[in-house]
Structure formats: C-alpha cells, structure tokens
Design an enzyme around this catalytic site. Structure first.
Site, PDB file in Angstrom:
ATOM      1  N   LEU A  61       0.813  -1.209   0.000  1.00 36.95           N
ATOM      2  CA  LEU A  61       0.000   0.000   0.000  1.00 36.95           C
ATOM      3  C   LEU A  61       0.852   1.267   0.000  1.00 36.95           C
ATOM      4  CD1 LEU A  61      -2.933  -0.980   2.400  1.00 36.95           C
ATOM      5  CD2 LEU A  61      -2.849  -1.062  -0.104  1.00 36.95           C
ATOM      6  N   ARG A  62       2.168   1.118   0.192  1.00 36.22           N
ATOM      7  CA  ARG A  62       3.152   2.208   0.041  1.00 36.22           C
ATOM      8  C   ARG A  62       3.033   3.324   1.088  1.00 36.22           C
ATOM      9  NH1 ARG A  62       6.247  -0.981  -2.976  1.00 36.22           N
ATOM     10  NH2 ARG A  62       5.633  -1.155  -5.159  1.00 36.22           N
ATOM     11  N   ASN A  92       7.379  -2.858   3.739  1.00 33.21           N
ATOM     12  CA  ASN A  92       8.464  -2.083   3.127  1.00 33.21           C
ATOM     13  C   ASN A  92       8.013  -0.668   2.763  1.00 33.21           C
ATOM     14  OD1 ASN A  92       6.829  -3.234   1.124  1.00 33.21           O
ATOM     15  ND2 ASN A  92       8.495  -3.371  -0.368  1.00 33.21           N
ATOM     16  N   ASP A 150       9.614  -8.722   2.842  1.00 34.89           N
ATOM     17  CA  ASP A 150       9.331  -8.816   1.412  1.00 34.89           C
ATOM     18  C   ASP A 150       9.915  -7.634   0.642  1.00 34.89           C
ATOM     19  OD1 ASP A 150       7.954 -10.175  -0.812  1.00 34.89           O
ATOM     20  OD2 ASP A 150       6.904  -8.265  -0.937  1.00 34.89           O
ATOM     21  N   HIS A 177      10.450 -13.823   1.131  1.00 34.68           N
ATOM     22  CA  HIS A 177      10.801 -13.433  -0.236  1.00 34.68           C
ATOM     23  C   HIS A 177      12.095 -14.170  -0.560  1.00 34.68           C
ATOM     24  CE1 HIS A 177      11.556 -10.320  -3.506  1.00 34.68           C
ATOM     25  NE2 HIS A 177      12.765 -10.880  -3.365  1.00 34.68           N
ATOM     26  N   ASN A 276       9.557  -8.702  -9.848  1.00 32.36           N
ATOM     27  CA  ASN A 276      10.467  -9.589  -9.131  1.00 32.36           C
ATOM     28  C   ASN A 276       9.668 -10.509  -8.205  1.00 32.36           C
ATOM     29  OD1 ASN A 276      12.663 -10.794  -7.934  1.00 32.36           O
ATOM     30  ND2 ASN A 276      13.306  -9.000  -6.778  1.00 32.36           N
ATOM     31  N   ASP A 303       0.431  -9.615  -4.987  1.00 33.20           N
ATOM     32  CA  ASP A 303       1.682  -8.858  -4.892  1.00 33.20           C
ATOM     33  C   ASP A 303       1.491  -7.497  -5.563  1.00 33.20           C
ATOM     34  OD1 ASP A 303       4.253  -8.086  -4.342  1.00 33.20           O
ATOM     35  OD2 ASP A 303       5.231  -9.417  -5.769  1.00 33.20           O
ATOM     36  N   HIS A 307       3.348   1.764  -8.688  1.00 32.33           N
ATOM     37  CA  HIS A 307       4.454   2.711  -8.826  1.00 32.33           C
ATOM     38  C   HIS A 307       3.963   3.969  -9.525  1.00 32.33           C
ATOM     39  CE1 HIS A 307       7.730   0.228  -7.384  1.00 32.33           C
ATOM     40  NE2 HIS A 307       7.315  -0.771  -8.131  1.00 32.33           N
ATOM     41  N   GLY A 322       7.644  -4.338 -10.318  1.00 29.37           N
ATOM     42  CA  GLY A 322       6.312  -4.382  -9.726  1.00 29.37           C
ATOM     43  C   GLY A 322       5.186  -4.201 -10.715  1.00 29.37           C
TER      44      GLY A 322
END
Length: 428
Positions: A61-62, A92, A150, A177, A276, A303, A307, A322
């Site tokens: 979700l950034r 992350n 991850d 991961h 990835n 996943d 971006h 991504g």
C-alpha cells in the site's frame, strides 16, 4: 439494513448452489431456495456468482512514505474494485513497519480511510536491513498477522533461523521473499534466450530455488510456520511439494501474472512487465498450475505493487520492479485458468478466499449462515478491455493494459455494507 441476493450461484470452496442469501446487521442470516424479506434491498443475482470476498495476503500500500505511488485510501479502493474484502500489506514502507508507532499509523489510517479490511504485516528485521531482528513480540501484541522482509531476502541464514525460532515460540507466520541476491545480481528479467536476445541481464531461476530450499530446511528444524511468497518456477514448485511430504509446515502463493504471462511479454521493453521474481517460461506456468491443482501451492496473491509513472517511464534496466494487480486479479484468473478448464470456481474460492484466510488465521473465506458478510458478486461472462487510466490505484503499471479479459466484479460488500458496485463505483 437488509440486503437480499436473489437466485445467485453461491460458490464456496467445496460446494455451489443457486439460491437466495439474506444479509442483516453485518452477518449472513439466511441461505435458502426462496427467501422473502419485504424490507430488504433486493439484488437480482441471476446468472452471477456470489463468492466469499477475496483475501489477498500479499500487497503493497506504500503508505507511509511513498504516497505518490499509493495511499491506504486509493489502494483499498482498488482492492474493493477487484473483489478483495481483506488485504494484508507488506512492511516495506518508509519508515518500515518494524515498531508500534508505524503500525498504529497504518491501523488508524485504515480505519479512517480504508474501504476494505487492512491487516498489517510486520518486518522480520529492523529497517529490512537483514542485520537485527525486529521486536516480534511487540509487533504481534499490536496486531500484525505475519512477519516478512518482502522485497528483500534475509540473506543471513543464522539470522533467518533465529527469526523462525522466535516466530515459532510466538506462533507467528513468516513470509519469505526467496531470492539469493548474489545470484540475481543486477538482473532485470528471466535468465535465458529472451534476455540474451533483448540484451538484458538475467535473473536465474536458481536464485529463488536455492532460498526456498534453505528456508524450508530451517522451517523443518525450527518447526516454524513458513509461507513462500510469489513462487515462479517449476523447480520451486517441486521443492515445495517435496518439503510438504516431509512434514515441513510450509505454504505458498503464486500471483496472477506468473500464472498468465511469460518472459516473451518483455519483448518491446515494456517496463510494466518488469517484476520480481520475473515473468518466466510456459513450462514454469504449467508447473505452477499443476501446483495449484494438487495443493502444493495454497493460494493466489496479487503482490499488488503500484508505482508512479516516474518509476516506470525509464529504460528497462532502471525501472522499478512491480505490477499493479488488485483490479485485474480475478479477471486474469478467470480468463487464463477457469476459461481454459485448468480450475473451476470452487477452486477460485479455495485459492483466493478460503485458503489465504486460513493461512492468516482470520475467520473469513466461506459463505455460511452466521458468517460476516464479506461478499463479492461476479459476472463471469462479461468481457472488457483493460484501461489502466480507469484504475482506482495510483499505480497504472499493468502489463494487461489493452488486453481483453473476461469476468467483471459487479459488487463488493464488507461487513454487509456495499462498498463498491460497477455502476456507481466506490460508495464509501
């Protein structure tokens, strides 16, 4: 408010039947051939599938830190449009979800702005640096459903063993991961003929396979619950199948893009195909499908990795890894797997609802009287052309843009509340 679905095809992981379904006070209160409820909102579900809301145990979700890519609001809107009612977000972010403060930020913002249920995943190591374990007990006490670094592997085997040992004591799931970065190096796509043809550095399959083997062995010796993220190769699938037979407490997931697209999509240098692990070969796809069918691979996870345009609108080698996956997930699975008779709709529920809920330890993923009314209504026959510009997600990075897919999410309900329908959009 009461909601009555009339004559829908109710699909669970083990059965399906055309009947009526009544929702009241956030719960499913009745399932029967004929239900009358004069004071209910009646929805004609003839010809449609009524499924448990999808559960995505792997998304990004950034937020916090990368709100230009996605926010909790836009990400959960995209999830609702994709039929997801519960999503588990990876740590992350910036700052990393390795402490109570960041965790509380995500939880409170999800309550205020989220459209679907949001379950945070905490970091295995502080700062995702692979050097020092996070405060796992504190993270569990404050609501994380799993631990993961991850985006990175925990490269230090001794540290990973300690992480699994502590996770075992705390009864926590560890999501791995699996990538040996010493093997992938500066690779950007699957290693092989296509990479050579395109002049791009390859990411060998063994980088994934070596780490799955290592972590499975560590899980065997520690007794920990291990989940393998985004499996992408035939040999990886074989390793997981073998370790399950050995009694390792291991589960695994695969993404819609790894089930449908090959390395050939990279031809043309479309950076929306950069992911990835990378898109692999047709042989790998067929092995992954076999793994879904025989239970080696337990679930499908998006996943979802949105971006900004500046992350992708560069040369291939410099582009971010991504794919934005929430809004196309079901239709990709329907088009590439169900329509081709690899799996059926009961399998879809098993892989996208029941099993991920079971792995995460949440009471979701099945339609029955008394259950929370997290439901998705699907038109399996409707076809559409993917238009990334219509995504709710800020991430428009999809390799399916312009492709014709079959299967449309008509409505998503979370706790008995309609949060999305295809005619009106997001409703909360």
């Amino acid at each position: 408010m009461k909601i009555l679905f009339k004559a829908g095809r109710i699909v669970n992981c083990d059965q399906e039947k055309v009947c009526d379904l009544l929702i009241e006070d956030k719960k499913i209160v009745a399932i029967a051939d004929e239900i009358d409820a004069d004071d209910a909102l009646v929805i004609d579900a003839r010809g449609l599938l009524v499924m448990p809301g999808f559960v995505d145990m792997h998304c990004h979700l950034r937020d916090p830190g990368y709100e230009y890519k996605e926010t909790i609001r836009t990400g959960t809107m995209a999830a609702a449009r994709g039929g997801f009612t519960t999503i588990a977000c990876m740590p992350n972010t910036n700052p990393v979800v390795d402490n109570k403060v960041v965790l509380e930020y995500i939880k409170s913002k999800a309550v205020r702005e989220g459209v679907v249920n949001v379950l945070p995943i905490g970091a295995i190591t502080k700062g995702l640096n692979g050097e020092e374990l996070s405060e796992m007990g504190e993270l569990k006490e404050n609501g994380v459903v799993a631990l993961s670094d991850d985006g990175k592997s925990v490269m230090n085997a001794g540290l990973m063993k300690r992480a699994l040992s502590y996770a075992r004591m705390l009864d926590m799931l560890v999501i791995s991961h699996c990538e040996d970065v010493n093997i992938t190096g500066e690779g950007v796509m699957n290693s092989g003929y296509m990479a050579t043809l395109l002049g791009l550095k390859g990411m060998p399959a063994e980088a994934e396979e070596v780490m799955i083997s290592r972590d499975a062995i560590l899980a065997l010796h520690t007794g920990a619950r291990l989940h393998i993220a985004h499996v992408s190769t035939k040999i990886s699938t074989d390793i997981i199948r073998w370790t399950k037979k050995m009694g390792v407490n291991i589960t695994a997931e695969v993404t819609p893009h790894h089930l449908s697209l090959t390395e050939e999509e990279v031809d043309g240098y479309n950076t929306d195909t950069k992911v990835n692990p990378p898109l692999r070969t047709r042989e790998d796809i067929m092995a992954l499908i076999d793994g879904l069918k025989d239970g080696t691979i337990d679930c499908i996870a998006t996943d979802h990795a949105p971006h900004g345009i500046q992350d992708k609108n560069v040369e291939y080698a410099r582009a971010a890894f991504g794919i934005s996956g929430f809004e196309t997930a079901f239709s990709v699975i329907n088009t590439y797997l169900v329509e081709k008779k690899h799996i059926d709709y009961k399998d879809v529920v098993r892989l996208m609802s029941t099993n991920p809920a079971k792995i995460l330890g949440i009471d979701r993923g099945y339609i029955k009287e008394g259950a929370v009314a997290d439901i998705v209504l699907v038109d399996p026959e409707a076809a559409y052309v993917v238009d990334k510009n219509k995504f709710y997600s800020k991430g428009k990075n999809t390799p399916y843009d312009g492709k014709v897919l079959k299967g449309v999410i008509k409505m998503t309900l979370v706790g008995g509340k309609v949060v999305y329908n295809s005619e009106e959009g997001i409703l909360c």
